[in-house]
Write a protein that holds these residues in place. Structure first.
Motif, PDB file in Angstrom:
ATOM      1  N   ARG A  43       0.911  -1.157   0.019  1.00 17.94           N
ATOM      2  CA  ARG A  43       0.175   0.034  -0.021  1.00 17.94           C
ATOM      3  C   ARG A  43       0.858   1.332   0.168  1.00 17.94           C
ATOM      4  NH1 ARG A  43      -5.196  -2.205   3.217  1.00 17.94           N
ATOM      5  NH2 ARG A  43      -5.903  -3.345   1.735  1.00 17.94           N
ATOM      6  N   TYR A  44       2.171   1.212   0.281  1.00 19.05           N
ATOM      7  CA  TYR A  44       3.083   2.293   0.383  1.00 19.05           C
ATOM      8  C   TYR A  44       3.628   2.500  -0.807  1.00 19.05           C
ATOM      9  CZ  TYR A  44       2.970   3.530   5.239  1.00 19.05           C
ATOM     10  OH  TYR A  44       2.307   4.101   6.531  1.00 19.05           O
ATOM     11  N   GLY A  45       3.439   1.487  -1.894  1.00 15.60           N
ATOM     12  CA  GLY A  45       4.102   1.564  -3.154  1.00 15.60           C
ATOM     13  C   GLY A  45       5.348   1.078  -3.306  1.00 15.60           C
ATOM     14  N   ILE A  46       5.586   0.110  -2.158  1.00 14.75           N
ATOM     15  CA  ILE A  46       6.883  -0.683  -2.296  1.00 14.75           C
ATOM     16  C   ILE A  46       6.614  -2.247  -2.608  1.00 14.75           C
ATOM     17  CG2 ILE A  46       8.759  -1.364  -0.730  1.00 14.75           C
ATOM     18  CD1 ILE A  46       8.061   0.979   1.145  1.00 14.75           C
ATOM     19  N   ARG A  47       7.433  -2.696  -3.418  1.00 16.66           N
ATOM     20  CA  ARG A  47       7.352  -4.055  -3.863  1.00 16.66           C
ATOM     21  C   ARG A  47       7.689  -4.962  -2.977  1.00 16.66           C
ATOM     22  NH1 ARG A  47       9.068  -5.341  -9.637  1.00 16.66           N
ATOM     23  NH2 ARG A  47       7.944  -7.490  -8.950  1.00 16.66           N
ATOM     24  N   ASN A  48       7.060  -6.233  -2.821  1.00 21.87           N
ATOM     25  CA  ASN A  48       7.360  -7.240  -1.971  1.00 21.87           C
ATOM     26  C   ASN A  48       8.162  -8.155  -2.937  1.00 21.87           C
ATOM     27  OD1 ASN A  48       6.354  -6.943   0.657  1.00 21.87           O
ATOM     28  ND2 ASN A  48       4.588  -6.968  -0.071  1.00 21.87           N
ATOM     29  N   LEU A  49       9.285  -9.040  -2.620  1.00 22.37           N
ATOM     30  CA  LEU A  49       9.799  -9.756  -3.556  1.00 22.37           C
ATOM     31  C   LEU A  49      10.389 -11.014  -2.835  1.00 22.37           C
ATOM     32  CD1 LEU A  49      12.381  -7.380  -5.359  1.00 22.37           C
ATOM     33  CD2 LEU A  49      10.198  -8.118  -6.243  1.00 22.37           C
ATOM     34  N   GLU A  50      10.082 -12.208  -3.727  1.00 23.76           N
ATOM     35  CA  GLU A  50      10.293 -13.477  -2.856  1.00 23.76           C
ATOM     36  C   GLU A  50      10.247 -14.480  -4.143  1.00 23.76           C
ATOM     37  OE1 GLU A  50       6.189 -15.134  -1.338  1.00 23.76           O
ATOM     38  OE2 GLU A  50       7.118 -13.679  -0.011  1.00 23.76           O
ATOM     39  N   LEU A  51      11.158 -15.558  -4.105  1.00 28.58           N
ATOM     40  CA  LEU A  51      11.172 -16.522  -4.758  1.00 28.58           C
ATOM     41  C   LEU A  51      11.700 -17.814  -4.136  1.00 28.58           C
ATOM     42  CD1 LEU A  51      11.217 -17.416  -8.260  1.00 28.58           C
ATOM     43  CD2 LEU A  51      13.423 -16.677  -8.058  1.00 28.58           C
ATOM     44  N   ASP A  52      10.982 -18.824  -4.556  1.00 32.18           N
ATOM     45  CA  ASP A  52      11.106 -20.226  -3.933  1.00 32.18           C
ATOM     46  C   ASP A  52      12.593 -20.673  -4.390  1.00 32.18           C
ATOM     47  OD1 ASP A  52       8.815 -20.410  -2.414  1.00 32.18           O
ATOM     48  OD2 ASP A  52       7.893 -21.794  -4.013  1.00 32.18           O
ATOM     49  N   GLY A  53      13.344 -21.275  -3.557  1.00 33.08           N
ATOM     50  CA  GLY A  53      14.661 -21.795  -3.875  1.00 33.08           C
ATOM     51  C   GLY A  53      15.809 -20.774  -3.537  1.00 33.08           C
ATOM     52  N   TYR A  54      15.451 -19.588  -3.207  1.00 35.38           N
ATOM     53  CA  TYR A  54      16.455 -18.578  -3.067  1.00 35.38           C
ATOM     54  C   TYR A  54      16.132 -17.944  -1.626  1.00 35.38           C
ATOM     55  CZ  TYR A  54      18.169 -19.294  -7.644  1.00 35.38           C
ATOM     56  OH  TYR A  54      18.481 -19.817  -9.087  1.00 35.38           O
ATOM     57  N   GLU A  55      17.102 -17.443  -0.879  1.00 37.18           N
ATOM     58  CA  GLU A  55      16.654 -16.441   0.116  1.00 37.18           C
ATOM     59  C   GLU A  55      16.534 -14.968  -0.306  1.00 37.18           C
ATOM     60  OE1 GLU A  55      19.188 -17.256   3.769  1.00 37.18           O
ATOM     61  OE2 GLU A  55      19.709 -19.027   2.901  1.00 37.18           O
ATOM     62  N   ALA A  56      15.874 -14.216   0.762  1.00 36.91           N
ATOM     63  CA  ALA A  56      15.761 -12.854   0.483  1.00 36.91           C
ATOM     64  C   ALA A  56      17.397 -12.125   0.155  1.00 36.91           C
ATOM     65  CB  ALA A  56      15.315 -12.137   1.734  1.00 36.91           C
ATOM     66  N   ASP A  57      18.287 -12.655   0.778  1.00 38.47           N
ATOM     67  CA  ASP A  57      19.571 -12.301   0.853  1.00 38.47           C
ATOM     68  C   ASP A  57      20.051 -12.119  -0.928  1.00 38.47           C
ATOM     69  OD1 ASP A  57      19.286 -12.414   3.389  1.00 38.47           O
ATOM     70  OD2 ASP A  57      21.437 -13.357   3.798  1.00 38.47           O
ATOM     71  N   ASP A  58      19.810 -13.187  -1.371  1.00 41.17           N
ATOM     72  CA  ASP A  58      20.216 -13.563  -2.845  1.00 41.17           C
ATOM     73  C   ASP A  58      19.258 -12.631  -3.739  1.00 41.17           C
ATOM     74  OD1 ASP A  58      21.715 -15.744  -2.349  1.00 41.17           O
ATOM     75  OD2 ASP A  58      19.976 -16.862  -1.687  1.00 41.17           O
ATOM     76  N   ILE A  59      17.956 -12.263  -3.421  1.00 38.75           N
ATOM     77  CA  ILE A  59      17.259 -11.464  -4.352  1.00 38.75           C
ATOM     78  C   ILE A  59      17.787 -10.168  -4.265  1.00 38.75           C
ATOM     79  CG2 ILE A  59      14.961 -10.275  -4.360  1.00 38.75           C
ATOM     80  CD1 ILE A  59      13.710 -13.018  -3.426  1.00 38.75           C
ATOM     81  N   ILE A  60      17.983  -9.590  -2.750  1.00 38.63           N
ATOM     82  CA  ILE A  60      18.603  -8.269  -2.598  1.00 38.63           C
ATOM     83  C   ILE A  60      19.965  -8.211  -3.334  1.00 38.63           C
ATOM     84  CG2 ILE A  60      19.669  -6.772  -0.779  1.00 38.63           C
ATOM     85  CD1 ILE A  60      17.526  -8.050   1.061  1.00 38.63           C
ATOM     86  N   GLY A  61      20.772  -9.170  -3.269  1.00 36.38           N
ATOM     87  CA  GLY A  61      22.275  -9.248  -3.735  1.00 36.38           C
ATOM     88  C   GLY A  61      22.109  -9.238  -5.381  1.00 36.38           C
ATOM     89  N   THR A  62      21.075  -9.685  -6.120  1.00 36.36           N
ATOM     90  CA  THR A  62      21.024  -9.650  -7.684  1.00 36.36           C
ATOM     91  C   THR A  62      20.485  -8.201  -7.785  1.00 36.36           C
ATOM     92  OG1 THR A  62      20.280 -11.966  -7.667  1.00 36.36           O
ATOM     93  CG2 THR A  62      19.714 -10.427  -9.386  1.00 36.36           C
ATOM     94  N   LEU A  63      19.531  -7.714  -7.288  1.00 36.51           N
ATOM     95  CA  LEU A  63      18.859  -6.272  -7.516  1.00 36.51           C
ATOM     96  C   LEU A  63      20.126  -5.331  -7.371  1.00 36.51           C
ATOM     97  CD1 LEU A  63      15.364  -6.212  -6.150  1.00 36.51           C
ATOM     98  CD2 LEU A  63      16.078  -6.363  -8.458  1.00 36.51           C
ATOM     99  N   ALA A  64      20.668  -5.387  -6.328  1.00 37.81           N
ATOM    100  CA  ALA A  64      22.017  -4.328  -5.993  1.00 37.81           C
ATOM    101  C   ALA A  64      23.073  -4.448  -6.874  1.00 37.81           C
ATOM    102  CB  ALA A  64      22.532  -4.716  -4.579  1.00 37.81           C
TER     103      ALA A  64
END
Length: 198
Positions: A43-64
């Motif tokens: 609702r604040y316009g911020i995206r939630n990101l998650e993907l089975d098989g990976y941790e949040a750390d890996d998603i953050i690392g990829t985007l960064a």
């Protein structure tokens, strides 16, 4: 964006089924609260990101990593020291300062002050030290002071293992020799992936 872990096993669990096995179950309040927090974030316009098989750390690392490659400034808001391996030209951390309030800004120089090595060598130090909270054993007899000294001397964990016979400190020499396979596995476990698909 806010990245989340899922309940699905990750590639780290495939490497070692005991990964994070020591952790207590998620508190009921947190389990029921997370869906509400995700709704608020959206609702604040911020995206939630998650993907089975990976941790949040890996998603953050990829985007960064992608943003850094495009000269976009990134701030990672986290208390997790593992993220120090990602610090780069355009990647910095805001680490909560629980003692004084606010945040501590962390870049490559602050990583050097904290770990004794620059970001590119953080995973080598993390592998040697280990992480009890994630059930990653590390090398017995080598701690937070000895690990960076070894990596500064040899450059990488692999080189330290290859030249273990040259190390005069008996515990370090024997630790690297006897636990070589385990610590190389630990390095794979502590490495934040920067190639999450999608």
């Amino acid at each position: 964006a806010v990245a989340w872990d899922t309940h699905a096993p990750t590639f780290r669990h495939e490497i070692d089924p005991e990964y994070k096995a020591n952790r207590p179950p998620q508190p009921d309040d947190l389990r029921t609260g997370i869906p509400i927090i995700k709704q608020m974030v959206e609702r604040y316009g911020i995206r939630n990101l998650e993907l089975d098989g990976y941790e949040a750390d890996d998603i953050i690392g990829t985007l960064a990593d992608k943003a850094n490659a495009e000269d976009v400034d990134v701030w990672l808001v986290t208390p997790d020291k593992d993220f120090m391996q990602l610090m780069h030209d355009h990647i910095r951390m805001l680490k909560p300062d629980n003692a004084n309030g606010g945040f501590v800004r962390i870049g490559p120089e602050e990583v050097k002050d904290y770990f004794g090595v620059y970001p590119s060598q953080v995973i080598d130090v993390l592998a040697i030290i280990g992480d009890a909270s994630d059930n990653i054993p590390g090398v017995p007899g080598i701690g937070k002071k000895g690990a960076p000294q070894l990596i500064e001397r040899f450059g990488t964990l692999e080189e330290a293992i290859a030249h273990a016979s040259e190390i005069t400190a008996k515990r370090q020499r024997e630790g690297l020799t006897e636990h070589a396979e385990t610590v190389l596995q630990a390095k794979r476990m502590v490495t934040i992936h920067t190639d999450v698909p999608g």
